[in-house]
Design an enzyme around this catalytic site. Structure first.
Site, PDB file in Angstrom:
ATOM      1  CE1 TYR A 284      -3.354   2.780   0.360  1.00 56.16           C
ATOM      2  CE2 TYR A 284      -2.740   3.002   2.673  1.00 56.16           C
ATOM      3  CZ  TYR A 284      -3.452   3.451   1.570  1.00 56.16           C
ATOM      4  OH  TYR A 284      -4.263   4.543   1.675  1.00 56.16           O
TER       5      TYR A 284
ATOM      6  CB  THR B 118      10.487  -9.180   5.437  1.00 56.91           C
ATOM      7  OG1 THR B 118      10.097  -7.909   4.898  1.00 56.91           O
ATOM      8  CG2 THR B 118      10.718 -10.170   4.310  1.00 56.91           C
ATOM      9  NE  ARG B 119       7.087  -8.334  12.786  1.00 59.26           N
ATOM     10  CZ  ARG B 119       5.867  -8.335  12.275  1.00 59.26           C
ATOM     11  NH1 ARG B 119       5.682  -7.933  11.030  1.00 59.26           N
ATOM     12  NH2 ARG B 119       4.822  -8.728  12.988  1.00 59.26           N
TER      13      ARG B 119
ATOM     14  CG  ASP C 137      10.162  -6.140  -5.991  1.00 61.69           C
ATOM     15  OD1 ASP C 137       9.018  -6.046  -5.507  1.00 61.69           O
ATOM     16  OD2 ASP C 137      10.784  -5.171  -6.447  1.00 61.69           O
TER      17      ASP C 137
ATOM     18  CG  ASP D 145      14.889  -1.451  -9.520  1.00 66.17           C
ATOM     19  OD1 ASP D 145      15.810  -0.650  -9.348  1.00 66.17           O
ATOM     20  OD2 ASP D 145      13.682  -1.137  -9.464  1.00 66.17           O
TER      21      ASP D 145
END
Length: 336
Positions: free
Chosen positions: A168, A236-237, A277, A313
């Site tokens: 978001y 993920t953290r 990604d 990227d």
């Protein structure tokens, strides 16, 4: 093996060399990337057939962007070349106490102006086993949201697995529709989502239950109850030490069980862009090639950690390199 198909915008990335500030730069390094397409390119490097669907300007810049991904092994034959403008973003890479900064220049891009009827999804997906999209794509324009909707519907008709990184980004939703009105219908068509507690609250009004022992499990259970097609939730953290030092671990809730990895320590960070990604592409690879969710999660987190050491990227790594990290070989010793 059938393809994993991704759908979304690809942009040109412009960065000053050598950790320069924009005000110091006399030249800019050029590469290309996009959240969805980065997943496809990473999968291609992992040996998974991948195709990307998007819209590029019908000029030399658009061709260069598409060729960049072809060079990474991504099938680009279903892309459309119409319009005049490729979106840009400018990245100033930080170091130590100085954070990286991004400036976007993507308004009125060819992708934002696409028409959904340009994409014949049943034909595009005929050789596919998986469709992946991100929340960035429907945020760009109403037509991009409609094309995403049609892609998901076609994928479900054909029995494909559908995944999304809900990702978001409040400032992207500028065309008169709210993410909270658009995203629920799209996420309802997913089998797997990347979603944090913050995204779940912002998009779906889902909050961990008061006193919950594990906020991620509480959120995931509510998300699955709201959207019964979802079978797996991952995230993920991060324990960020500085712009140059990151620690990450992976979380998953699947089939009624919670899993998490240990932390992977990345110091120094070369390039943060594309880390998420790399995580979802690693997890897709894991679900296709590894027997259990914990193994897939560990592979995904290690892949993301490796991406932080690679410029650009795209996660340019092989399965063997990821497995090497999974096995605990994290000292960076010279390989001969």
């Amino acid at each position: 093996m059938k393809q994993v198909v991704t759908f979304g915008e690809i942009m040109m990335r412009l960065s000053p060399p050598l950790h320069y500030r924009m005000s110091q730069a006399s030249s800019l390094d050029v590469t290309y990337g996009g959240g969805d397409a980065n997943v496809g390119a990473a999968l291609a490097h992992l040996g998974v057939p991948a195709a990307h669907v998007g819209c590029f300007p019908d000029n030399a810049v658009g061709q260069a962007a598409a060729q960049h991904f072809r060079g990474h092994g991504v099938d680009m034959r279903h892309c459309v070349f119409r319009g005049e403008r490729l979106g840009l973003y400018f990245l100033e890479v930080g170091a130590s106490l100085r954070a990286s900064r991004i400036v976007y220049d993507r308004y009125d891009s060819a992708f934002a102006n696409l028409q959904p009827e340009w994409f014949k999804w049943d034909e595009i997906l005929k050789d596919a086993q998986w469709l992946h999209w991100t929340g960035i794509t429907p945020a760009i324009s109403a037509s991009a949201a409609q094309a995403t909707r049609e892609a998901i519907a076609a994928a479900r008709r054909r029995g494909l697995t559908v995944s999304a990184d809900v990702n978001y980004r409040r400032n992207l939703w500028q065309y008169g529709q709210r993410a909270q009105d658009v995203m629920p219908e799209l996420v309802a068509g997913c089998d797997l989502v990347v979603c944090t507690e913050g995204d779940a609250e912002d998009l779906f009004g889902i909050k961990p239950e008061a006193g919950a022992e594990n906020s991620f499990v509480s959120m995931s259970e509510q998300l699955m109850a709201r959207f019964p097609n979802i079978r797996q939730v991952i995230a993920t953290r991060r324990a960020t030490q500085s712009a140059s030092h990151e620690r990450i671990k992976g979380l998953a809730y699947a089939e009624g069980h919670y899993h998490e990895t240990g932390f992977f320590d990345i110091n120094p960070v070369v390039d943060r862009i594309g880390g998420g990604d790399a995580f979802i592409s690693g997890f897709i690879y894991g679900r296709l090639h590894l027997p259990t969710v914990p193994e897939a999660l560990t592979f995904a987190t290690a892949a993301s950690a490796l991406k932080h050491t690679i410029s650009g990227d795209i996660n340019v790594v092989t399965p063997a390199e990821v497995h090497h990290i999974v096995a605990g070989n994290t000292t960076g010793r010279l390989l001969r």
